[in-house]
Design an enzyme around this catalytic site. Structure first.
Site, short mmCIF file in Angstrom:
data_model
loop_
_atom_site.label_atom_id
_atom_site.label_comp_id
_atom_site.label_asym_id
_atom_site.label_seq_id
_atom_site.Cartn_x
_atom_site.Cartn_y
_atom_site.Cartn_z
N ASP A 93 20.60 23.16 -17.06
CA ASP A 93 20.77 22.23 -15.94
C ASP A 93 21.19 22.92 -14.65
OD1 ASP A 93 23.23 22.90 -16.88
OD2 ASP A 93 24.05 20.86 -16.86
N HIS A 128 9.79 47.57 -3.10
CA HIS A 128 10.57 46.33 -3.29
C HIS A 128 11.69 46.55 -4.31
CE1 HIS A 128 7.00 43.77 -1.62
NE2 HIS A 128 7.72 44.33 -0.67
N ASP A 147 16.83 47.36 3.65
CA ASP A 147 15.87 46.38 4.21
C ASP A 147 16.49 45.02 3.92
OD1 ASP A 147 13.81 44.63 4.82
OD2 ASP A 147 12.26 45.80 3.79
N ASP A 162 14.26 40.32 9.64
CA ASP A 162 13.74 41.27 8.64
C ASP A 162 13.87 42.67 9.25
OD1 ASP A 162 12.38 42.63 6.68
OD2 ASP A 162 10.42 41.74 7.12
N HIS A 167 1.76 50.76 2.76
CA HIS A 167 1.75 49.36 3.20
C HIS A 167 1.29 49.27 4.66
CE1 HIS A 167 5.63 49.85 5.36
NE2 HIS A 167 6.06 50.53 4.30
N HIS A 204 3.99 42.26 9.75
CA HIS A 204 3.52 40.91 9.37
C HIS A 204 4.13 39.94 10.36
CE1 HIS A 204 7.60 40.55 7.68
NE2 HIS A 204 7.40 41.74 7.15
N HIS A 250 7.41 36.58 5.45
CA HIS A 250 6.00 36.90 5.66
C HIS A 250 5.40 35.60 6.16
CE1 HIS A 250 6.24 40.43 2.58
NE2 HIS A 250 6.91 40.65 3.68
N GLU A 309 7.04 48.08 11.11
CA GLU A 309 7.82 48.73 10.06
C GLU A 309 7.11 49.86 9.34
OE1 GLU A 309 8.28 46.28 6.48
OE2 GLU A 309 7.43 44.59 7.56
N TYR A 321 7.10 57.60 2.28
CA TYR A 321 7.71 57.61 0.95
C TYR A 321 7.20 58.86 0.24
CZ TYR A 321 8.05 52.98 2.85
OH TYR A 321 8.28 51.94 3.71
N ARG A 324 12.05 53.98 6.05
CA ARG A 324 11.32 52.93 6.77
C ARG A 324 12.21 52.49 7.92
NH1 ARG A 324 10.02 50.04 2.82
NH2 ARG A 324 11.60 48.42 2.69
N GLU A 331 12.30 49.28 10.60
CA GLU A 331 11.66 47.97 10.82
C GLU A 331 12.42 47.16 11.86
OE1 GLU A 331 11.74 45.30 7.39
OE2 GLU A 331 10.05 44.18 8.23
N1 GLY Z 1 11.50 42.74 3.64
C1 GLY Z 1 10.13 42.57 3.32
C2 GLY Z 1 9.29 43.22 4.31
O1 GLY Z 1 9.74 44.05 5.05
O2 GLY Z 1 8.14 42.90 4.44
MN MN Z 2 8.96 43.16 6.87
MN MN Z 3 11.78 44.21 5.56
#
Ligand code: GLY
Ligand code: MN
Ligand code: MN
Length: 434
Positions: free
Chosen positions: A36, A240, A257, A268, A347, A351, A358, A381, A385, A402, A404
């Site tokens: 529950d 991720h 991140d 983000d 990547h 976005h 996203h 971003e 890597y 990274r 961003e």
């Molecule tokens: N935190 C997810 C991205 O950077 O797209």
């Molecule tokens: Mn992002």
């Molecule tokens: Mn991010």
């Protein structure tokens, strides 16, 4: 957001639908975590964008120029016993008094009332194909109307995804939305600064995660826009990585991140910095390359430029840099054509950002990348890597970086909403030293 802002959005949707059309937008439902216990409830962004109504199990109907009112809300009725256990409800009274609905019905009347609302509309907008149970239910309502056509009922003949209208609206942020997103980014930037200040070797990734939550929550943003990624050393190479429970080692970098959600709007931000406060020379080389790519990509995010331009620019700078570092070999143009960067940068460079991290909004129009327009918000971003593959010179192995930022397109260029999180390597070192 003010009641006037929600009303303006509903009016805009009603205008786009036209008097022949009717739109149905469902709220999110609660999801069981175990027995529950539910996962924390998050309202459907399309639904809350139009209503500001944050309860589960509700339906919104927009029926332009309907004489009894064009905005109808179905919601859970008041129930003192359930409210004692599960929390307050607006009820149908609150739906009209506090949320501006022209008419409201208890959810139990949905199947009886919906066909009467749909009758007379040739075009039906709803989120087609998102939830098969909803698809079947909506078709059940439509078939009830069809059964009455000999008696004069008019059933929809055209079915359109409501997202095709709504998501174009959500892509262009209003001044009130921009203000909210600027504040969300400021809170997250302050949290990133705080993590730089407290980080030291031996600390656990989970300690940094806890501090991030703490700074956001005490600044008014209790929710995160997504699960934070806090990865030390090689963990930073897992895009991720959300385990966030390893000790941070002296001499490693850590990648954070993380971004809060404020009033339904996401931030983000990613920063990468040395656990001990000083970049080693190879770490700094890679960091400066990613920063150069990010800065060049942000410069391309301006009105009239196309969506792919920041990404293409980042790839160009990174590929050049990888050649300089001895990780790639060959002619630049050929390396770019062959996407030689992909083992090290797998990547895209960003976005759309908005209510969803996203966010919604198409990236192409009529088969081509769409141009940036003032009011759009995106992330920029790039990253690198570097695993422990043989192609990578030893000093650069197991480095993940990274950087961003959240970027608003303005009339003349852009505004970096997350600028308060330091990213210049000297600025990071001096903040960490202080
Ligand atoms: N935190 C997810 C991205 O950077 O797209
Ligand atoms: Mn992002
Ligand atoms: Mn991010």
């Amino acid at each position: 957001m003010t009641a006037a802002e929600y009303k303006r959005r509903r009016r805009a949707l009603a205008r786009a639908i036209g008097p022949e059309g009717i739109a149905i937008v469902p709220a999110a439902r609660e999801v069981v975590r175990n027995r529950d216990v539910h996962y924390p409830f998050r309202q459907n962004s399309d639904f809350v964008y139009l209503t500001g109504f944050s309860e589960p199990d509700a339906f919104l109907v927009i029926a332009p120029r309907r004489k009894e009112g064009e905005y109808v809300l179905f919601c859970r009725p008041r129930d003192p016993e359930r409210e004692q256990w599960d929390g307050r409800r607006a009820g149908v009274e609150g739906a009209t008094a506090d949320f501006g609905a022209d008419q409201a019905y208890p959810l139990g009347e949905l199947d009886a009332v919906m066909p009467t609302l749909i009758d007379g509309h040739a075009r039906l907008y709803f989120p087609i194909g998102v939830d098969t149970a909803l698809d079947a239910r909506v078709m059940g309502w439509v078939n009830r109307v069809r059964a009455n056509v000999r008696a004069g009922a008019v059933a929809p003949e055209t079915f359109v995804t409501v997202e095709s209208l709504l998501h174009e609206m959500r892509l262009r942020k209003s001044p009130a939305e921009i203000k909210q997103m600027r504040r969300a980014a400021e809170i997250s930037a302050a949290a990133h600064r705080r993590l730089m200040q407290i980080c030291e070797p031996g600390m656990n990734e989970s300690r940094l995660e806890a501090e991030f939550h703490h700074v956001c929550a005490t600044s008014g943003a209790r929710d995160q826009a997504y699960s934070p990624i806090i990865g030390g050393g090689a963990n930073a190479c897992i895009l991720h990585y959300v385990e966030n429970r390893a000790p941070l080692r002296d001499g490693d970098l850590v990648l954070i991140d993380a971004g809060c959600e404020l009033g339904g709007y996401a931030s983000d931000i990613t920063r990468s910095f040395p656990v001990n406060g000083r970049f080693s020379p190879p770490q700094r080389e890679i960091y400066e390359l990613v920063l150069e790519a990010q800065t060049a990509a942000i410069d391309k995010a301006k009105p009239g430029n196309l969506w792919n331009e920041p990404h293409d620019e980042a790839v160009k700078v990174l590929t050049k840099g990888l050649v300089r570092l001895g990780i790639l070999e060959g002619k630049l143009a050929k390396l770019i054509e062959d996407e030689a960067h992909k083992p090290y940068y797998m990547h895209r460079t960003g976005h759309w950002l908005g209510m969803d991290v996203h966010d919604v909004g198409s990236y192409k129009q009529h088969g081509a990348w769409r141009p940036f327009e003032p009011g759009m918000v995106l992330t920029v971003e790039p990253g690198l890597y570097l695993s422990d593959a043989d192609a990578i010179p030893a000093p650069y192995r197991q480095i993940g970086i990274r950087i961003e930022d959240d970027v608003l397109i303005t009339e003349t260029g852009n505004e970096i909403l997350s600028a308060a999180a330091p990213k210049d390597p000297d600025a990071i070192e001096s903040l960490m030293a202080g």
